[in-house]
Design an enzyme around this catalytic site. Structure first.
Site, PDB file in Angstrom:
ATOM      1  N   ASN A  40       0.815  -1.222   0.000  1.00 54.87           N
ATOM      2  CA  ASN A  40       0.000   0.000   0.000  1.00 54.87           C
ATOM      3  C   ASN A  40       0.843   1.264   0.000  1.00 54.87           C
ATOM      4  OD1 ASN A  40      -2.407  -1.238  -0.248  1.00 54.87           O
ATOM      5  ND2 ASN A  40      -3.006  -1.065   1.904  1.00 54.87           N
ATOM      6  N   GLU A 111      -4.997  18.568   3.763  1.00 55.59           N
ATOM      7  CA  GLU A 111      -6.049  17.661   3.294  1.00 55.59           C
ATOM      8  C   GLU A 111      -7.206  17.816   4.260  1.00 55.59           C
ATOM      9  OE1 GLU A 111      -4.403  13.714   2.685  1.00 55.59           O
ATOM     10  OE2 GLU A 111      -2.855  14.502   1.362  1.00 55.59           O
ATOM     11  N   HIS A 222     -12.334   5.658   1.172  1.00 53.84           N
ATOM     12  CA  HIS A 222     -11.850   6.917   0.589  1.00 53.84           C
ATOM     13  C   HIS A 222     -12.950   7.470  -0.300  1.00 53.84           C
ATOM     14  CE1 HIS A 222      -9.371   9.883  -1.420  1.00 53.84           C
ATOM     15  NE2 HIS A 222      -8.393   9.615  -0.563  1.00 53.84           N
ATOM     16  N   ARG A 269     -13.055  12.470   6.252  1.00 52.98           N
ATOM     17  CA  ARG A 269     -13.190  11.481   5.188  1.00 52.98           C
ATOM     18  C   ARG A 269     -14.474  10.651   5.294  1.00 52.98           C
ATOM     19  NH1 ARG A 269      -7.753   8.315   4.041  1.00 52.98           N
ATOM     20  NH2 ARG A 269      -7.139  10.336   3.234  1.00 52.98           N
ATOM     21  N   HIS A 329     -10.409   1.827   1.703  1.00 55.74           N
ATOM     22  CA  HIS A 329      -9.067   2.396   1.590  1.00 55.74           C
ATOM     23  C   HIS A 329      -8.124   1.947   2.705  1.00 55.74           C
ATOM     24  CE1 HIS A 329      -6.063   5.266   0.342  1.00 55.74           C
ATOM     25  NE2 HIS A 329      -6.133   5.956   1.453  1.00 55.74           N
ATOM     26  N   ARG A 365      -9.499   7.644  10.432  1.00 52.29           N
ATOM     27  CA  ARG A 365      -8.139   8.191  10.362  1.00 52.29           C
ATOM     28  C   ARG A 365      -8.116   9.552   9.683  1.00 52.29           C
ATOM     29  NH1 ARG A 365      -4.451   8.026   6.358  1.00 52.29           N
ATOM     30  NH2 ARG A 365      -5.594   6.437   5.198  1.00 52.29           N
TER      31      ARG A 365
HETATM   32  C1  SIN Z   1      -4.832  10.414  -0.271  1.00 50.36           C
HETATM   33  O1  SIN Z   1      -3.847  10.793  -0.892  1.00 50.36           O
HETATM   34  O2  SIN Z   1      -5.946  10.910  -0.374  1.00 50.36           O
HETATM   35  C2  SIN Z   1      -4.665   9.268   0.665  1.00 50.36           C
HETATM   36  C3  SIN Z   1      -3.937   9.744   1.828  1.00 50.36           C
HETATM   37  C4  SIN Z   1      -4.336   8.934   3.003  1.00 50.36           C
HETATM   38  O3  SIN Z   1      -4.876   7.839   2.864  1.00 50.36           O
HETATM   39  O4  SIN Z   1      -4.168   9.436   4.105  1.00 50.36           O
END
Ligand code: SIN
Length: 482
Positions: A40, A111, A222, A269, A329, A365
């Site tokens: 991964n 993010e 995700h 998320r 994910h 997470r």
């Molecule tokens: C992403 O790039 O969106 C995945 C990053 C992550 O899983 O924290």
């Protein structure tokens, strides 16, 4: 028979970074199931979180815990955040190149659910690939591919090694210390972003041996994945795209996520994934990621791999929008351990990275905390092992071997059924009825003539469904519809 000081199962970032902490005079073997880059880490795009400095630690801790629906182990989160300052420096000092601006300053991005820009990245949108390559080069210990572990050799609360198929030959590998760094459970789900090697085998062995898995109801989906490909691994569209300003829209261009949360695309998320899933189901409309606000040259430089990959699929980015769906994910739960990677009641066996449940992720997470968790706890487990006194360990005899029953003829069909039921009934939105149906199907499959590897997958699937049934109310990524 091979005997090592330390055996590391998994050659992703957790396995490799722990190997890098161990001096050359120790006899270390790192094994991986397939080729080393089928992991991964290799596919991680967005980046790695790092606390910017001591002052940022409390804010990073509180962002992590809010995203985790306050289900996190606060002490573990504090350790992760504080240690990030040291591990990030170490990785950079060893020569890893993260993306920089024209003055040579490291670029930080944001993010979803981060209060500030604190994510470092490499190769634009290829952070995992760059870090993996760097650690493969830095690792000085023996790395053995094509090694599929199908049993842990355990007696009276101690692990002595593993049985594995090495280039299809049954092999016993003994070690004083065995570190599990084998990743999560992606292959259990029909739609997932994971490497095909990540199939929950070691979790399944743990279930068999009575080693606790924890927080298994918290599987993470995700939000923005392109699933219209024939391959098992679906194509991630990194959260950093939304962090930089990309929108989620429907056929009519409506940014519908604001119907679900005031933060829109930048909600955590679990909320974004559920919003997209629900909106598509309710309205029958398609959801897209829209990049049209970006300037083409900047986009191509910032997201070169996504530009190239989607170019080959006929999408010209950033002009064209891409249809998206959530997909499995990351496993927030895993093999229960303490903050040194030690497993309660089990000597000589440790776990790190996505395979582990340290409590840092809680029920959901925070984006890009995964590469960070991997390096921090990889360092801690190595430090812990190096501080142990050498013992003269006598290995008992382990006669039982499953080598000739790893696979059975019908496994492929059952695996497909399992993936479908995991996606439909133990996926983004769950019901008690669906969970019971899934439990029955898993139980039924277990009683058929199946191979060892499928049995291990089913053990892990059972652990997920049982945890989901035990948690009656929704929390984080576990969402129950009543
Ligand atoms: C992403 O790039 O969106 C995945 C990053 C992550 O899983 O924290």
């Amino acid at each position: 028979m091979q005997k090592y000081d330390i055996l590391i199962i998994g050659a992703g970032i957790a396995g490799l970074y722990s190997a890098m902490q161990i001096p050359k005079d120790k006899k270390v073997l790192v094994v991986c199931k397939d080729i080393p880059w089928e992991c991964n880490t290799f596919y991680a795009q967005g980046g790695m979180v790092t606390a910017l400095d001591e002052d940022d630690v409390p804010l990073h801790v509180s962002d992590t815990i809010s995203a985790g629906a306050f289900h996190n182990d606060k002490e573990a989160v504090e350790i992760m955040s504080r240690t990030s300052i040291e591990t990030t420096k170490d990785i950079i000092d060893r020569g890893m190149e993260f993306d920089k601006d024209s003055d040579g300053n490291i670029l930080y991005t944001k993010e979803a659910a981060h209060s500030v820009e604190r994510i470092i990245h490499a190769g634009g949108d290829a952070t995992g690939r760059y870090m993996h390559y760097f650690m493969m080069v830095e690792n000085t210990h023996q790395l053995q591919k094509n090694t599929l572990v199908y049993d842990l050799l355990i007696e009276n609360g101690r692990c002595y090694g593993v049985k594995a198929s090495v280039n299809y030959k049954p092999t016993t590998i003994l070690a004083d210390h065995i570190i599990i760094a084998s990743g999560g459970v992606g292959s259990l789900y029909e739609y997932n972003t994971n490497s095909r090697t990540v199939s929950a085998d070691i979790h399944g062995i743990c279930v068999e041996k009575g080693i606790a898995l924890k927080d298994m109801e918290f599987m993470q989906f995700h939000p923005t994945v392109f699933v219209d490909t024939p391959y098992a691994r679906k194509l991630l569209l990194t959260e950093a795209l939304r962090g930089e300003g990309a929108w989620v829209v429907d056929d009519d261009g409506k940014r519908f996520l604001f119907d679900y949360d005031d933060r829109g695309e930048l909600a955590s998320r679990d909320i974004v994934a559920r919003g997209i899933f629900d909106y598509k189901q309710k309205t029958g409309k398609q959801a897209y990621l829209d990049f049209s606000m970006f300037e083409a040259d900047w986009f191509e430089q910032r997201f070169p791999n996504i530009t190239r990959t989607f170019g080959t699929l006929g999408y010209q980015l950033p002009r064209d929008r891409v249809p998206i769906s959530p997909a499995f994910h990351y496993a927030n739960g895993g093999i229960a351990c303490d903050t040194n990677g030690c497993i309660d009641g089990m000597d000589g066996l440790y776990v790190i990275g996505e395979a582990s449940r340290t409590g840092v992720h809680g029920a959901n997470r925070l984006a890009s905390n995964s590469l960070l968790e991997a390096v921090v706890f990889a360092k801690r487990v190595a430090d812990y092992i190096l501080n142990q006194k050498d013992e003269n360990i006598q290995t008992p005899k382990f006669e039982k071997d499953y080598a000739n029953i790893l696979h059975q003829k019908s496994d492929k069909i059952y695996k497909q059924q399992l993936r479908r039921v995991m996606w439909e009934d133990i996926g983004i939105i769950r019901t008690t009825k669906g969970l019971h149906e899934a439990k029955n199907l898993i139980y039924d499959m277990k009683n058929r003539n199946i191979g060892r590897l499928l049995e291990l997958r089913l053990n892990t699937a059972s652990a997920i469904v049982d945890s989901a049934l035990a948690r009656k109310e929704s929390l984080g990524s576990h969402y129950m519809e009543h």
